[in-house]
Write an enzyme that holds these catalytic residues in place. Structure first.
Site, mmCIF file in Angstrom:
data_model
loop_
_atom_site.group_PDB
_atom_site.id
_atom_site.type_symbol
_atom_site.label_atom_id
_atom_site.label_comp_id
_atom_site.label_asym_id
_atom_site.label_seq_id
_atom_site.Cartn_x
_atom_site.Cartn_y
_atom_site.Cartn_z
ATOM 1 N N HIS A 1 0.841 -1.204 0.000
ATOM 2 C CA HIS A 1 0.000 0.000 0.000
ATOM 3 C C HIS A 1 0.881 1.262 0.000
ATOM 4 O O HIS A 1 0.582 2.238 -0.688
ATOM 5 C CB HIS A 1 -0.884 0.043 1.249
ATOM 6 C CG HIS A 1 -1.886 -1.067 1.332
ATOM 7 N ND1 HIS A 1 -1.781 -2.101 2.226
ATOM 8 C CD2 HIS A 1 -3.030 -1.289 0.641
ATOM 9 C CE1 HIS A 1 -2.803 -2.918 2.085
ATOM 10 N NE2 HIS A 1 -3.579 -2.461 1.130
ATOM 11 N N SER B 1 0.395 -8.971 1.358
ATOM 12 C CA SER B 1 -1.066 -8.912 1.422
ATOM 13 C C SER B 1 -1.450 -8.707 2.882
ATOM 14 O O SER B 1 -0.760 -9.208 3.786
ATOM 15 C CB SER B 1 -1.644 -10.250 0.924
ATOM 16 O OG SER B 1 -2.953 -10.441 1.414
ATOM 17 N N SER B 2 -2.556 -7.996 3.104
ATOM 18 C CA SER B 2 -3.016 -7.786 4.491
ATOM 19 C C SER B 2 -3.297 -9.128 5.153
ATOM 20 O O SER B 2 -3.134 -9.287 6.355
ATOM 21 C CB SER B 2 -4.280 -6.940 4.503
ATOM 22 O OG SER B 2 -4.029 -5.735 3.842
#
Ligand code: PAF
Length: 282
Positions: free
Chosen positions: A37, A185-186
């Site tokens: 992000h 990835s979260s």
């Protein structure tokens, strides 16, 4: 950096900035932010005067309530990261703010939204289109930034932007991987330490298959990846599809499309997390 929770406050801040002639970039997120992000925010901050980051865990894109419940929520740490990466405005609304009424709109872009994640998670891309179209409406960005990790999501959003004739540029940004190749990835936060150890096999298998593609048929290449990942205890391939990189339609041979991508989703049997990744063949 301003943090706002209502559409009214967001629009009033943006109205002032637009009057000063500023360009606006939007980075939509569901929070639990990581270096992937951060790379989107960095890019937006380089290319726009103002960067809006939305942090909204969108319930309409979760077809599995347990998945939504388990999704990591880390707003304080997210705001810290965003302030270090040049975000100007964080928009963190409640569910009631975004959906005062149930959203009954239906978006349908076959085959792009019907295959792979669309088939495994019915309604998922409809929910993504619902929330992303709302965010585009609130922010009216010049550019919106998405991570290429979710390759299918970007393809669906591009279809929606064409369909709704929206005047913005979709900027697709490269996957960020850890030092062993695992795509950030979260959901990686939910993996067990054993799963973190074995997950890099997914990208490794796809990468090796790319270097062999000249000697193998598309079908053999596909089978090679599936067999190799399934051979790792704790990983189960849900699908591996080698598709037209633009439409995501199935293809049978390497000559069937100009751009070809392999998209995989792997179920991690200890945590129940689904890992998504892809590789470009050409
Ligand atoms: O990729 C995501 O995090 C989400 O699907 C998005 C685009 C923020 C919409 O909720």
């Amino acid at each position: 950096m301003e943090i706002v929770t209502t559409i009214k406050d967001l629009k009033s801040l943006l109205g002032e900035l637009r009057n000063e002639g500023k360009s606006v970039g939007l980075v939509p997120t569901m929070g639990a932010l990581h270096a992937g992000h951060a790379s989107l925010v960095d890019r937006s901050a380089q290319e726009n005067d103002v960067t809006v980051v939305s942090v909204f865990l969108n319930p309409t894109q979760f077809n599995d309530p347990t998945d939504l419940e388990k999704y990591p929520r880390t707003l304080e740490a997210d705001c810290q990261l965003l302030s270090e990466h040049g975000a100007s405005i964080v928009f963190a609304p409640s569910v009631e703010e975004v959906y005062p009424e149930p959203d009954t709109r239906q978006f349908s872009y076959p085959p792009t939204d019907a295959v792979m994640e669309g088939a495994f998670r019915p309604g998922h891309f409809n929910g993504v289109c619902q929330v992303v179209s709302k965010l585009f409406g609130y922010v009216e960005p010049d550019r919106a930034y998405f991570g290429e990790k979710d390759y299918q999501q970007i393809a669906v959003i591009r279809r929606m932007v064409d369909d709704l004739q929206l005047k913005l540029e979709i900027v697709s940004c490269p996957v960020i991987r850890d030092e062993r190749g695992l795509a950030l990835s979260s959901r990686n936060k939910l993996l067990t330490s054993h799963e973190l150890d074995i997950a890099p096999h997914i990208y490794q298998a796809m990468k090796d298959s790319r270097s062999m593609m000249n000697e193998r048929s598309l079908k053999d290449t596909l089978n090679y990846v599936v067999e190799r990942v399934n051979a790792v205890e704790g990983l189960q391939v849900q699908y591996y599809s080698i598709v037209d990189g633009r439409t995501l339609a199935d293809i049978a041979t390497w000559d069937d499309a100009e751009s070809i991508v392999g998209c995989i989703t792997v179920f991690c049997t200890d945590s129940g997390v689904r890992l998504i990744d892809h590789i470009k063949y050409k």
